[in-house]
Design a protein around this motif. Structure first.
Motif, mmCIF file in Angstrom:
data_model
loop_
_atom_site.group_PDB
_atom_site.id
_atom_site.type_symbol
_atom_site.label_atom_id
_atom_site.label_comp_id
_atom_site.label_asym_id
_atom_site.label_seq_id
_atom_site.Cartn_x
_atom_site.Cartn_y
_atom_site.Cartn_z
ATOM 1 N N LYS A 180 5.550 8.689 -10.968
ATOM 2 C CA LYS A 180 4.741 8.689 -9.742
ATOM 3 C C LYS A 180 5.309 9.648 -8.710
ATOM 4 O O LYS A 180 4.576 10.342 -8.005
ATOM 5 N N ALA A 181 6.634 9.675 -8.587
ATOM 6 C CA ALA A 181 7.263 10.607 -7.661
ATOM 7 C C ALA A 181 7.052 12.046 -8.110
ATOM 8 O O ALA A 181 6.810 12.949 -7.289
ATOM 9 N N LEU A 182 7.136 12.267 -9.404
ATOM 10 C CA LEU A 182 6.904 13.602 -9.950
ATOM 11 C C LEU A 182 5.512 14.093 -9.589
ATOM 12 O O LEU A 182 5.323 15.245 -9.185
ATOM 13 N N ASP A 183 4.532 13.213 -9.702
ATOM 14 C CA ASP A 183 3.155 13.646 -9.464
ATOM 15 C C ASP A 183 2.934 14.033 -8.005
ATOM 16 O O ASP A 183 2.219 15.003 -7.720
ATOM 17 N N ILE A 222 0.847 -1.190 0.000
ATOM 18 C CA ILE A 222 0.000 0.000 0.000
ATOM 19 C C ILE A 222 0.883 1.240 0.000
ATOM 20 O O ILE A 222 1.721 1.430 0.874
ATOM 21 N N GLU A 223 0.691 2.071 -1.018
ATOM 22 C CA GLU A 223 1.330 3.377 -1.099
ATOM 23 C C GLU A 223 0.375 4.306 -1.832
ATOM 24 O O GLU A 223 -0.663 3.875 -2.328
ATOM 25 N N TYR A 224 0.709 5.577 -1.896
ATOM 26 C CA TYR A 224 -0.175 6.515 -2.580
ATOM 27 C C TYR A 224 -0.147 6.273 -4.084
ATOM 28 O O TYR A 224 0.892 5.985 -4.666
ATOM 29 N N HIS A 225 -1.325 6.396 -4.691
ATOM 30 C CA HIS A 225 -1.447 6.267 -6.148
ATOM 31 C C HIS A 225 -2.069 7.555 -6.670
ATOM 32 O O HIS A 225 -3.072 8.024 -6.138
ATOM 33 N N TYR A 226 -1.485 8.094 -7.722
ATOM 34 C CA TYR A 226 -1.807 9.469 -8.081
ATOM 35 C C TYR A 226 -3.204 9.675 -8.636
ATOM 36 O O TYR A 226 -3.676 10.812 -8.708
ATOM 37 N N ALA A 262 -10.272 12.212 -8.516
ATOM 38 C CA ALA A 262 -9.349 11.081 -8.632
ATOM 39 C C ALA A 262 -7.932 11.588 -8.386
ATOM 40 O O ALA A 262 -7.284 12.103 -9.299
ATOM 41 N N TYR A 263 -7.485 11.466 -7.136
ATOM 42 C CA TYR A 263 -6.143 11.956 -6.817
ATOM 43 C C TYR A 263 -5.567 11.196 -5.631
ATOM 44 O O TYR A 263 -6.283 10.468 -4.924
ATOM 45 N N ALA A 264 -4.282 11.352 -5.420
ATOM 46 C CA ALA A 264 -3.568 10.616 -4.379
ATOM 47 C C ALA A 264 -4.160 10.894 -3.003
ATOM 48 O O ALA A 264 -4.447 12.047 -2.655
ATOM 49 N N GLY A 265 -4.342 9.832 -2.227
ATOM 50 C CA GLY A 265 -4.829 9.961 -0.865
ATOM 51 C C GLY A 265 -6.333 9.991 -0.731
ATOM 52 O O GLY A 265 -6.858 10.059 0.384
ATOM 53 N N GLY A 273 9.678 9.986 -2.999
ATOM 54 C CA GLY A 273 8.570 10.762 -3.546
ATOM 55 C C GLY A 273 7.360 9.959 -3.939
ATOM 56 O O GLY A 273 6.231 10.458 -3.887
ATOM 57 N N GLY A 274 7.549 8.699 -4.362
ATOM 58 C CA GLY A 274 6.413 7.897 -4.752
ATOM 59 C C GLY A 274 5.553 7.495 -3.577
ATOM 60 O O GLY A 274 4.381 7.145 -3.732
ATOM 61 N N SER A 275 6.119 7.551 -2.369
ATOM 62 C CA SER A 275 5.415 7.130 -1.165
ATOM 63 C C SER A 275 4.934 8.293 -0.325
ATOM 64 O O SER A 275 3.971 8.161 0.427
ATOM 65 N N THR A 276 5.610 9.419 -0.395
ATOM 66 C CA THR A 276 5.337 10.541 0.505
ATOM 67 C C THR A 276 4.388 11.551 -0.131
ATOM 68 O O THR A 276 4.612 12.005 -1.247
ATOM 69 N N LEU A 277 3.331 11.885 0.597
ATOM 70 C CA LEU A 277 2.345 12.825 0.082
ATOM 71 C C LEU A 277 2.413 14.127 0.876
ATOM 72 O O LEU A 277 2.049 14.168 2.045
ATOM 73 N N PRO A 278 2.899 15.213 0.261
ATOM 74 C CA PRO A 278 2.979 16.495 0.975
ATOM 75 C C PRO A 278 1.591 17.105 1.137
ATOM 76 O O PRO A 278 0.800 17.167 0.186
ATOM 77 N N ILE A 279 1.309 17.575 2.347
ATOM 78 C CA ILE A 279 0.042 18.232 2.625
ATOM 79 C C ILE A 279 0.356 19.562 3.293
ATOM 80 O O ILE A 279 0.977 19.603 4.348
ATOM 81 N N LYS A 280 -0.081 20.682 2.682
ATOM 82 C CA LYS A 280 0.187 21.992 3.247
ATOM 83 C C LYS A 280 -0.639 22.182 4.512
ATOM 84 O O LYS A 280 -1.817 21.832 4.555
#
Length: 415
Positions: free
Chosen positions: A292-295, A166-170, A203-206, A407-414
């Protein structure tokens, strides 16, 4: 300070002024370093939402275990021995179990790759095969019109068990769960029908609930039911730090909640420069996967900023349609217009890259030919240090920098 990012089977490093570093996005570090074998055994003995396998499996039933292909970091070789022990205890025989590598739209494996993915024990004990998009059974159609075409060995099985990480999918929100079956063990036509929903704003990551693409996948799972899943969460070193087993939806949701606690990372603000890597092989085999990391990094960069994407891409672009789209476009906006006009699996990732280009410049640190990289609208580099130096020159010596080593696993949230 020195930063170090995974790059193929090695690393890329760069000295970056510490005053410029806004944040390095590491996991939140709230997990305990339990033994992976203990985590797996505990998950299998105490499944979420289903009885244990000994109460599900009946002797003589044909069992298909669907797992990830070589482009994914799923450690099948660690998981499958524990699963086999449970299946044998339930009365299953080795000749009734098939391990199916879900290719999705990816290339077939060599026999050596199958052995490496399965591990010696499973490869020697049970059948290990690739999914076959040319030998599928049509099992129905979702309300959104996606054909549920499933590779024969899975469709004809009495029991279906899905493995995955399980990881984030864009655009599907998260990997894992039903994704091993659909799109993993399906056809390009079915995958294309489902993935065309990626242009939907939900349809977005997280995001799971209210994500039309995820809803469609899980409706497909109701048409071709999955009896049990075993999903794991990996740390930045690709080691198992959490495991869930049981119901295809309930267990998956529990795993996603844990992932959020680990990899949904708050940032104080968006940065002028984002340095991002997939973490190395196998996730950066090609640009198709490295995207995926780019996204994820697009959530961390300011409009007009610079993204430095670090990925070896030793297999080049990695997918024929992706290559055709990105190589034939005259400008990035052509790709966005094309995906809205005529969605094609593979082309969708070219369009996703172009969508990021609308807001940020992308510098690619890779092993690909520099002239070719420029032809696909990216700035080529072989050295991370050179890319960082040029980005600071462009954005200014006071430019803020966010580093995303995974980057493919980490989801930045402001905040």
């Amino acid at each position: 300070m020195e930063i170090r990012l995974g790059y193929g089977t090695g690393f890329q490093t760069a000295d970056v002024p510490e005053k410029n570093i806004l944040k390095i996005l590491e996991p939140n570090g709230i997990f305990s370093r339990s033994n992976p074998a203990s985590l797996l055994r505990e998950a299998l003995v105490n499944p979420i939402g289903t009885p244990p396998l000994k109460d599900i499996i009946k002797p003589g039933e044909k069992i298909a275990v669907i797992t990830s292909d070589i482009t994914r970091p799923m450690p099948t070789w660690d998981v499958i021995p524990h699963l086999l022990d449970q299946l044998y205890d339930a009365g299953a025989e080795a000749e009734d179990i098939t391990l199916v590598f879900a290719l999705g739209s990816h290339r077939p494996h060599t026999e050596e790759e199958k052995r490496r993915l399965a591990g010696d024990r499973a490869f020697n004990e049970i059948a290990c095969v690739d999914s076959d998009p040319h030998d599928c059974i049509h099992m129905g159609t979702t309300s959104a019109g996606t054909p549920v075409d499933i590779t024969r060995v899975v469709a004809e099985a009495d029991r279906r068990i899905c493995l995955g990480n399980i990881e984030y999918h864009y655009f599907a929100g998260y990997s894992g769960g039903i994704k091993a079956l659909m799109p993993g063990a399906s056809t390009p036509q079915a995958i294309q029908a489902n993935h065309s929903m990626m242009v939907n704003e939900n349809a977005y990551a997280g995001r799971l609930e209210g994500n039309p693409l995820r809803d469609d996948l899980e409706e497909a799972g109701a048409i071709c039911p999955v009896d049990f899943i075993v999903n794991v969460v990996l740390d930045e070193h690709k080691q198992i730090v959490h495991a869930v087993a049981g119901h295809v939806r309930e267990a998956h949701r529990s795993g996603c909640t844990f992932l959020d606690s680990l990899y949904r990372v708050a940032i104080p603000e968006r940065a002028d420069i984002v340095i991002v890597s997939q973490g190395g092989a196998p996730k950066d085999l090609n640009l198709y996967q490295t995207q995926k990391a780019l996204d994820n990094s697009k959530h961390a960069v300011k409009d007009g900023g610079t993204i430095i994407l670090v990925g070896a891409c030793r297999e080049g672009l990695g997918q024929k349609v992706f290559e055709e789209w990105i190589s034939s476009a005259d400008k990035p906006t052509d790709l966005i217009a094309r995906v809205r006009r005529d969605f094609k699996l593979g082309g969708h990732k070219a369009a996703a890259i172009a969508m990021v280009m609308e807001h940020a410049k992308i510098r690619l640190v890779s092993e690909m030919d520099e002239k070719f990289v420029r032809s696909i609208f990216l700035e080529p580099y072989s050295s991370l240090q050179s890319a960082v130096d040029d980005a600071l020159t462009e954005q200014g010596n006071d430019a803020s920098i966010i580093v995303m080593p995974y980057g493919g696993s980490t989801l930045p949230i402001k905040k």
